[in-house]
Scaffold this motif. Structure first.
Motif, PDB file in Angstrom:
ATOM      1  N   THR A 267       0.839  -1.199   0.000  1.00 40.24           N
ATOM      2  CA  THR A 267       0.000   0.000   0.000  1.00 40.24           C
ATOM      3  C   THR A 267       0.870   1.244   0.000  1.00 40.24           C
ATOM      4  O   THR A 267       1.957   1.279   0.571  1.00 40.24           O
ATOM      5  CB  THR A 267      -0.920   0.046   1.238  1.00 40.24           C
ATOM      6  OG1 THR A 267      -0.121   0.046   2.414  1.00 40.24           O
ATOM      7  CG2 THR A 267      -1.865  -1.143   1.267  1.00 40.24           C
ATOM      8  N   ASP A 268       0.362   2.271  -0.646  1.00 44.48           N
ATOM      9  CA  ASP A 268       1.043   3.564  -0.759  1.00 44.48           C
ATOM     10  C   ASP A 268       2.440   3.360  -1.357  1.00 44.48           C
ATOM     11  O   ASP A 268       2.625   2.469  -2.159  1.00 44.48           O
ATOM     12  CB  ASP A 268       1.070   4.297   0.575  1.00 44.48           C
ATOM     13  CG  ASP A 268      -0.342   4.586   1.087  1.00 44.48           C
ATOM     14  OD1 ASP A 268      -1.202   4.941   0.254  1.00 44.48           O
ATOM     15  OD2 ASP A 268      -0.578   4.440   2.285  1.00 44.48           O
ATOM     16  N   GLY A 269       3.362   4.211  -1.038  1.00 48.42           N
ATOM     17  CA  GLY A 269       4.715   4.066  -1.558  1.00 48.42           C
ATOM     18  C   GLY A 269       4.927   4.607  -2.950  1.00 48.42           C
ATOM     19  O   GLY A 269       5.944   4.333  -3.571  1.00 48.42           O
ATOM     20  N   GLY A 270       3.972   5.391  -3.452  1.00 49.16           N
ATOM     21  CA  GLY A 270       4.126   5.990  -4.771  1.00 49.16           C
ATOM     22  C   GLY A 270       5.051   7.200  -4.729  1.00 49.16           C
ATOM     23  O   GLY A 270       5.576   7.561  -3.672  1.00 49.16           O
ATOM     24  N   PRO A 271       5.235   7.845  -5.868  1.00 48.64           N
ATOM     25  CA  PRO A 271       6.171   8.971  -5.927  1.00 48.64           C
ATOM     26  C   PRO A 271       5.796  10.159  -5.031  1.00 48.64           C
ATOM     27  O   PRO A 271       6.662  10.960  -4.697  1.00 48.64           O
ATOM     28  CB  PRO A 271       6.175   9.371  -7.401  1.00 48.64           C
ATOM     29  CG  PRO A 271       5.002   8.714  -8.011  1.00 48.64           C
ATOM     30  CD  PRO A 271       4.623   7.556  -7.145  1.00 48.64           C
TER      31      PRO A 271
END
Length: 133
Positions: free
Chosen positions: A86-90
């Motif tokens: 989950t999450d961890g995008g730019p």
């Protein structure tokens, strides 16, 4: 031939169908950094497999990192299953990865099931801590 030279020709232990040198070996060597928490978690699992404690400590948040790390030489890591990420995008500052890592020890086999928490620290993803779901 050194252990690392032989490993360069092998499939990466992180579970991707890529050679170690082109996958987690690049992260372990410091030529690139992980772009996502999942990539960091996979590279940390691979570091446990190849015994790279320096990488494990380098990618651990300084607030939760142990002073030293000793790996169990009798534990063989067998397989990694990434269950969710989950999450961890730019544009994220935090992310989680849930995984199950399978291992063998002289007394049998087992698995570690963890939901790991990662944050950006000084522009890089680092491992903070984990809990058993």
């Amino acid at each position: 031939m050194s252990r690392d030279e032989g490993r360069d020709q092998d499939r990466c232990p992180c579970g991707r169908a890529t050679r170690y040198a082109a996958c987690c070996g690049r992260l372990h060597g410091g030529t690139v950094t992980a772009g996502t928490p999942e990539e960091l978690m996979r590279s940390r699992y691979a570091a446990f497999v190849v015994g790279d404690t320096d990488y494990l400590l380098r990618t651990w948040h300084p607030d939760t990192r142990p002073a030293e790390l000793r790996l169990d030489g009798e534990q063989a890591w067998l397989r990694l299953d990434v269950l969710s990420s989950t999450d961890g995008g730019p544009f994220n500052a935090e992310g989680t990865v849930e995984f199950r890592a399978h291992y063998a020890v002289p007394g049998g086999v087992g698995s570690l099931h963890e939901r790991s928490r990662f944050v950006r620290h000084r522009g890089r993803w680092v491992y903070v801590d984990g809990d058993a779901p």
